[in-house]
Motif scaffolding. Structure first.
Motif, short mmCIF file in Angstrom:
data_model
loop_
_atom_site.label_atom_id
_atom_site.label_comp_id
_atom_site.label_asym_id
_atom_site.label_seq_id
_atom_site.Cartn_x
_atom_site.Cartn_y
_atom_site.Cartn_z
N PRO A 170 0.84 -1.19 0.00
CA PRO A 170 0.00 0.00 0.00
C PRO A 170 0.88 1.25 0.00
CG PRO A 170 0.29 -0.72 2.25
CD PRO A 170 1.15 -1.64 1.40
N SER A 190 2.90 1.09 -4.79
CA SER A 190 1.71 1.92 -4.96
C SER A 190 2.03 3.11 -5.88
CB SER A 190 1.26 2.43 -3.60
OG SER A 190 0.37 3.51 -3.75
N SER A 200 -3.21 -6.57 -11.31
CA SER A 200 -4.13 -7.69 -11.55
C SER A 200 -3.51 -8.71 -12.51
CB SER A 200 -5.46 -7.17 -12.09
OG SER A 200 -5.22 -6.49 -13.30
N PHE A 210 0.31 -9.24 -0.39
CA PHE A 210 -0.44 -8.00 -0.60
C PHE A 210 -0.75 -7.34 0.74
CE2 PHE A 210 -4.70 -6.13 -0.26
CZ PHE A 210 -4.65 -5.11 -1.19
N GLY A 243 -3.20 -3.90 1.72
CA GLY A 243 -3.98 -2.81 1.16
C GLY A 243 -5.42 -2.91 1.63
N LEU A 278 -8.74 -6.02 13.26
CA LEU A 278 -7.30 -5.77 13.15
C LEU A 278 -6.68 -5.40 14.50
CD1 LEU A 278 -4.85 -5.74 11.41
CD2 LEU A 278 -5.53 -3.56 10.45
P1 NAD Z 1 -5.27 -0.25 -2.09
O1 NAD Z 1 -5.98 -1.53 -1.82
O2 NAD Z 1 -5.97 0.78 -2.85
O3 NAD Z 1 -3.90 -0.55 -2.87
C1 NAD Z 1 -2.94 -1.44 -2.37
C2 NAD Z 1 -2.08 -1.93 -3.51
O4 NAD Z 1 -2.88 -2.74 -4.38
C3 NAD Z 1 -1.51 -0.83 -4.38
O5 NAD Z 1 -0.19 -1.15 -4.76
C4 NAD Z 1 -2.44 -0.83 -5.57
O6 NAD Z 1 -1.86 -0.30 -6.74
C5 NAD Z 1 -2.72 -2.30 -5.72
N1 NAD Z 1 -3.93 -2.63 -6.47
C6 NAD Z 1 -5.05 -1.88 -6.63
N2 NAD Z 1 -5.93 -2.55 -7.38
C7 NAD Z 1 -5.39 -3.73 -7.69
C8 NAD Z 1 -5.82 -4.86 -8.43
N3 NAD Z 1 -7.03 -4.90 -9.01
N4 NAD Z 1 -5.01 -5.93 -8.54
C9 NAD Z 1 -3.79 -5.92 -7.94
N5 NAD Z 1 -3.31 -4.88 -7.25
C10 NAD Z 1 -4.11 -3.80 -7.12
O7 NAD Z 1 -4.78 0.30 -0.66
P2 NAD Z 1 -3.99 1.64 -0.32
O8 NAD Z 1 -4.91 2.81 -0.49
O9 NAD Z 1 -2.69 1.65 -1.01
O10 NAD Z 1 -3.71 1.42 1.23
C11 NAD Z 1 -4.67 1.69 2.22
C12 NAD Z 1 -5.34 0.40 2.66
O11 NAD Z 1 -4.37 -0.52 3.10
C13 NAD Z 1 -6.26 0.63 3.86
O12 NAD Z 1 -7.41 -0.13 3.67
C14 NAD Z 1 -5.44 0.12 5.03
O13 NAD Z 1 -6.22 -0.29 6.12
C15 NAD Z 1 -4.72 -1.03 4.39
N6 NAD Z 1 -3.50 -1.38 5.12
C16 NAD Z 1 -3.49 -2.56 5.82
C17 NAD Z 1 -2.37 -2.90 6.56
C18 NAD Z 1 -2.34 -4.20 7.33
O14 NAD Z 1 -1.26 -4.60 7.76
N7 NAD Z 1 -3.46 -4.85 7.54
C19 NAD Z 1 -1.27 -2.07 6.58
C20 NAD Z 1 -1.30 -0.88 5.84
C21 NAD Z 1 -2.44 -0.55 5.11
#
Ligand code: NAD
Length: 565
Positions: A213, A240, A276, A289, A291, A478
């Protein structure tokens, strides 16, 4: 570079005498250096004038490096594409931090082939060499700590302490996973079966897609990448779009410390366009992953589909969103609770998966809590993170819209205590005032959905039982915390508060590598526990080898005894 952290570094692994460790891998006995036990990287004290000056110098230096163009790197080959990704400063969106190539679908297969080719050699590279790579990278990051902090400040709007925490966590991941890989290499079977020589070896999986992320763009990106490669895998790293520069600088540093071509293939790209594709590729063996829930579930679904030519079940390590609560019990240290809720909710503007977005407050102290938190939050100073204001901007225009939409919803679901507005600045920074709503119903949207911004909902609870029920009523699991002076209630929370990371009488953010292995339950993910003793197992598969004792195995025993292994 000359801009170095001022606290004592860890002792270098290279000054220590080499030690033989008995590997359970008969064919690849390795000799690794003895390492001092893992210790947490110290945070920088920015009130010390030398550190303040060093950070200002780093910010000034990085300012001269903004706007550079970085390459896509596949198999060591540097590539320029027609499409670009432009990363900008959220406090000053007209300022370009870095221009990146934009990997498209056609690059997925090229990167996969390069990673597969590198895997053949890297998976057989002595463990000591892989461990060395991480340790040398950690040492260099430590040396350039203020510069990395400065990049984080410009690219994602972290204030100095938040940037330092991200860099320190990155160093911790590298140091910890290096040691964990050595520990894993000494694993044995629980017993030796009579008449046999029994071995258990943890071998790499293959080529992985690493998709981090934007919000911990250094620690999480580097942590997932290095966990994968120290265990012998090779990866396609897709950072990202909002934080590709910090990833590019980390990738360059890995090359500087000797990363072989193709072990990490650096491919900035859009999620739906490129991310994707690498998830769907039948040759992808695993996906690491972190995010949002939405994207995590899409990846889960796509990875579960078997495609032509695929010969394995893809493994997914998915760390996702949160809707994290702090319970404030009627008997508690209210000062500590106010501080804990404030820093958990508004540290880095609520843009942490672990951020407190719900304070569940006992009816007996509810009014005083609301008054005190309003006063505390209204006093938060907001401004440019380069100047080290506590509260900075949110990451991008999509986030601004999402958060303001939730604030509008909140106005009909609660009582606005403070904030609730976009804050205009001459630089057009993306600032949203720290916002608190009181009297929010437990099932209201702003109490259930991840907002990922500086918005706190206060919910009244009628009893401790009620507070626990509210805390457990979301689809996430979480982090969570409780402030209480009651031993009984703390013990009950230990048992019944259903989250992956539970904190008693402290804030719910700020997990430390090795002390607080991190990962969530339910829709918060696969509970991978990054920074914990089980994490590297996710990047390996275990091979059990049993050899009947014969004259051939006796010869091997003799040989090892002679070598003193
Ligand atoms: P996001 O889900 O929008 O993106 C995360 C990553 O996924 C990015 O690199 C993005 O380009 C990629 N991505 C987007 N669409 C995709 C697809 N269809 N296929 C493959 N990859 C794809 O998240 P973000 O805005 O970058 O981060 C914020 C989110 O992350 C929040 O929901 C937060 O809670 C979460 N997060 C979780 C943790 C954890 O440890 N649980 C830690 C940090 C952030």
């Amino acid at each position: 570079m000359g801009i170095c952290a001022k606290h004592e570094p860890h002792s270098s692994p290279y000054t220590l005498p080499p030690k033989r460790v008995k590997s359970n891998a008969m064919a690849t006995l390795t000799i690794t250096p003895a390492l001092a036990p893992f210790t947490t990287e110290l945070f920088v004290d920015f009130t010390a004038s030398a550190n303040k000056r060093a950070m200002e110098a780093a910010l000034a230096q990085v300012a001269t490096e903004l706007g550079r163009e970085y390459d896509l790197v596949i198999g060591g080959k540097r590539i320029r594409t027609e499409g670009k990704i432009i990363s900008t400063n959220p406090a000053n969106p007209s300022q370009i931090v870095g221009t990146h190539q934009r990997a498209a679908a056609e690059h997925a297969e090229t990167a996969m082939l390069a990673a597969q080719q590198a895997f053949a050699k890297w998976s057989r590279t002595p463990l000591a060499d892989r461990v060395d790579l991480l340790l040398r990278a950690a040492a260099l990051i430590r040396e350039r700590k203020f510069l990395f902090c400065a990049w984080l400040t410009y690219e994602v709007g972290k204030n100095w302490a938040e940037a330092d925490a991200d860099v320190a966590e990155c160093i911790d991941f590298l140091e910890f996973y290096a040691r964990e890989a050595l520990r894993l290499d000494t694993a044995t079977t629980p017993i030796q079966y009579p008449g046999e020589r029994n071995l258990l070896r943890y071998i790499p999986l293959g080529v992985g897609a690493v998709i981090p992320p934007w919000n911990f763009p250094f620690a999480i990106m580097a942590g997932m990448t290095t966990a994968a490669i120290v265990t012998g895998n090779t990866v396609i790293l897709k950072p990202s779009v909002d934080a590709s520069t910090i990833a590019a600088i980390f990738f360059n540093l890995l090359e500087e410390v000797g990363l072989p071509d193709g072990v990490v293939n650096f491919c900035p790209g859009e999620g739906p366009e490129f991310g994707s594709e690498i998830v769907a590729n039948p040759k992808t063996r695993f996906i690491a992953f972190t995010g949002s829930k939405k994207v995590g579930l899409e990846i889960h679904e796509s990875a579960a589909k078997t495609r032509p030519g695929q010969i394995w079940i893809k493994r997914t390590v998915l760390e996702m969103g949160g809707k994290d609560s702090i319970i404030v019990d009627r008997d508690c240290d209210l000062d500590a609770a106010i501080e804990g809720v404030t820093s958990s909710a508004f540290g880095f503007n609520g843009q942490k998966c672990s951020a407190c977005s719900r304070a569940i407050v006992d009816a007996e102290i509810y009014d005083i809590f609301c008054d005190r938190i309003t006063e505390r939050v209204a006093a938060i100073r907001q401004g440019d993170p380069v100047k080290n204001f506590y509260a900075g901007p949110v990451i991008n225009d999509i986030a601004v819209k999402r958060i303001l939409d939730y604030i509008e919803i909140g106005k009909s679901q609660g009582r606005l205590l403070t904030g609730g507005t976009f804050v205009d600045t001459p630089e057009k920074g993306r600032y949203i005032a720290p916002t608190v709503f009181a009297d929010v119903a437990p099932m209201a949207r702003i109490a259930q959905e991840e907002i990922f911004g500086p918005v706190l909902a206060i919910i009244k609870s009628s009893s401790f039982e009620d507070a626990l029920a509210i805390a457990n009523n979301t689809e996430y699991g979480l982090t969570g915390a409780i402030y209480s002076d009651s031993r009984d209630n703390l013990d009950r929370a230990r048992e019944e508060f259903h989250v992956g990371n539970l904190y008693l009488n402290r804030k719910c953010t700020g997990a430390m590598v090795a002390a607080h292995p991190f990962g969530g339950f339910n829709m918060s993910g696969t509970d991978s526990k990054a920074g914990g003793p089980d994490y590297l197992l996710l990047f390996t598969q275990a091979k059990s080898i049993a050899e009947k004792v014969t004259h051939v195995s006796a010869l091997l025993d003799e040989q090892e005894d002679r070598m003193g292994i």
